[in-house]
Design a protein around this motif. Structure first.
Motif, short mmCIF file in Angstrom:
data_model
loop_
_atom_site.label_atom_id
_atom_site.label_comp_id
_atom_site.label_asym_id
_atom_site.label_seq_id
_atom_site.Cartn_x
_atom_site.Cartn_y
_atom_site.Cartn_z
N TYR A 7 0.83 -1.17 -0.24
CA TYR A 7 -0.04 -0.11 -0.06
C TYR A 7 1.01 1.16 -0.02
CZ TYR A 7 -3.71 3.11 1.18
OH TYR A 7 -4.60 4.36 1.16
N SER A 8 0.80 2.23 -1.03
CA SER A 8 1.62 3.34 -1.10
C SER A 8 0.63 4.73 -0.89
CB SER A 8 1.99 3.30 -2.49
OG SER A 8 2.73 2.35 -2.98
N ASN A 9 0.77 5.06 0.48
CA ASN A 9 -0.18 6.24 0.95
C ASN A 9 -0.05 6.27 2.39
OD1 ASN A 9 -1.64 8.34 0.67
ND2 ASN A 9 -2.92 7.53 -0.61
N TYR A 10 -0.66 7.44 2.85
CA TYR A 10 -0.61 7.34 4.54
C TYR A 10 -1.64 6.66 4.89
CZ TYR A 10 -1.63 9.76 8.70
OH TYR A 10 -1.96 9.90 10.12
N LEU A 11 -1.35 6.01 5.94
CA LEU A 11 -2.54 5.17 6.73
C LEU A 11 -2.58 5.54 8.13
CD1 LEU A 11 -1.24 1.19 5.90
CD2 LEU A 11 -3.56 2.46 5.40
N SER A 12 -3.84 5.91 8.39
CA SER A 12 -4.15 6.65 9.58
C SER A 12 -4.29 5.24 10.74
CB SER A 12 -5.63 6.87 9.49
OG SER A 12 -6.59 6.11 9.28
N ILE A 13 -4.37 5.94 11.99
CA ILE A 13 -4.20 4.85 13.12
C ILE A 13 -5.24 3.83 12.63
CG2 ILE A 13 -4.82 4.58 15.48
CD1 ILE A 13 -3.43 7.25 15.95
N LYS A 14 -6.74 4.43 12.32
CA LYS A 14 -7.76 3.40 12.17
C LYS A 14 -7.61 2.50 11.06
CE LYS A 14 -12.74 3.93 10.78
NZ LYS A 14 -13.72 5.02 10.26
N ASP A 15 -7.02 3.30 10.12
CA ASP A 15 -6.89 2.23 8.77
C ASP A 15 -5.76 0.93 9.07
OD1 ASP A 15 -8.69 3.72 7.56
OD2 ASP A 15 -7.56 4.87 6.31
N PHE A 16 -4.82 1.60 9.72
CA PHE A 16 -3.47 0.66 10.08
C PHE A 16 -4.29 -0.41 11.04
CE2 PHE A 16 0.29 -1.27 11.36
CZ PHE A 16 1.27 -0.94 10.11
N LYS A 17 -4.98 -0.27 11.89
CA LYS A 17 -5.63 -1.28 12.74
C LYS A 17 -6.33 -2.11 12.14
CE LYS A 17 -6.00 1.40 16.98
NZ LYS A 17 -6.83 2.21 18.03
N LEU A 18 -7.12 -1.75 11.11
CA LEU A 18 -8.10 -2.46 10.18
C LEU A 18 -7.00 -3.39 9.24
CD1 LEU A 18 -10.58 -0.02 8.99
CD2 LEU A 18 -11.07 -2.19 10.10
N LEU A 19 -5.70 -2.96 8.83
CA LEU A 19 -5.18 -3.66 8.13
C LEU A 19 -4.45 -4.93 8.83
CD1 LEU A 19 -3.27 -4.39 5.67
CD2 LEU A 19 -1.57 -2.79 6.73
#
Length: 154
Positions: free
Chosen positions: A136-148
């Motif tokens: 994934y090439s972009n900024y990942l927020s805390i919420k999105d990184f937790k989902l990942l």
């Protein structure tokens, strides 16, 4: 009162010390895979990338993310402009200069290139066989990184 003050200071130091993200080297991850198989999460960034720096100061400072990364994955922080040779998966990767004091590391290109380009920051996930299973090439927020992280555990 003096004892209470000392207790608060010591508690503050130890509680923040326990919540540090353990960043491994590629060489360490290679060795650790022989002991315990885990997915490897590689954060590819540069010093000049604002979104990379923002992820470092937000996403990778979150206590839940730190705890999950430290316990369930091998986390590697890779500066794409790293100049040292890196040995990983029985190969040696080197810094490739592309101009006057400019260049990129071969391993960053290998793991971060998507559609013939690299856009920072990159989160690259390798399975236990060291194969790329997610990029994934972009900024990942805390919420999105937790989902990942949740999806990677399944």
């Amino acid at each position: 009162m003096k004892k209470l003050f000392i207790f608060i200071i010591l508690f503050g130091i130890t509680s923040t010390g326990f919540c540090q993200l353990k960043s491994r080297t590629f060489e360490e991850a290679d060795s650790l895979q022989l002991i315990q198989k885990k997915k490897i999460i590689v954060f590819i960034h540069t010093d000049w990338c604002q979104f990379c720096q923002q992820m470092k100061t937000t996403t990778f400072k979150n206590h839940e993310i730190i705890k999950k990364l430290n316990s369930d994955f091998y986390f590697i922080d890779l500066n794409a402009e790293e100049r040292r040779e890196i040995r990983f998966n029985n190969q040696t990767f080197k810094y490739q200069p592309s101009g006057n004091n400019v260049g990129v590391h071969e391993l960053a290109l290998q793991l971060g290139t998507n559609n013939n380009q690299i856009v920072y920051p990159v989160v690259c996930v390798l399975n236990e066989k060291k194969e790329i299973i997610f990029q994934y090439s972009n900024y990942l927020s805390i919420k999105d990184f937790k989902l990942l992280l949740e999806k990677l555990e399944k």
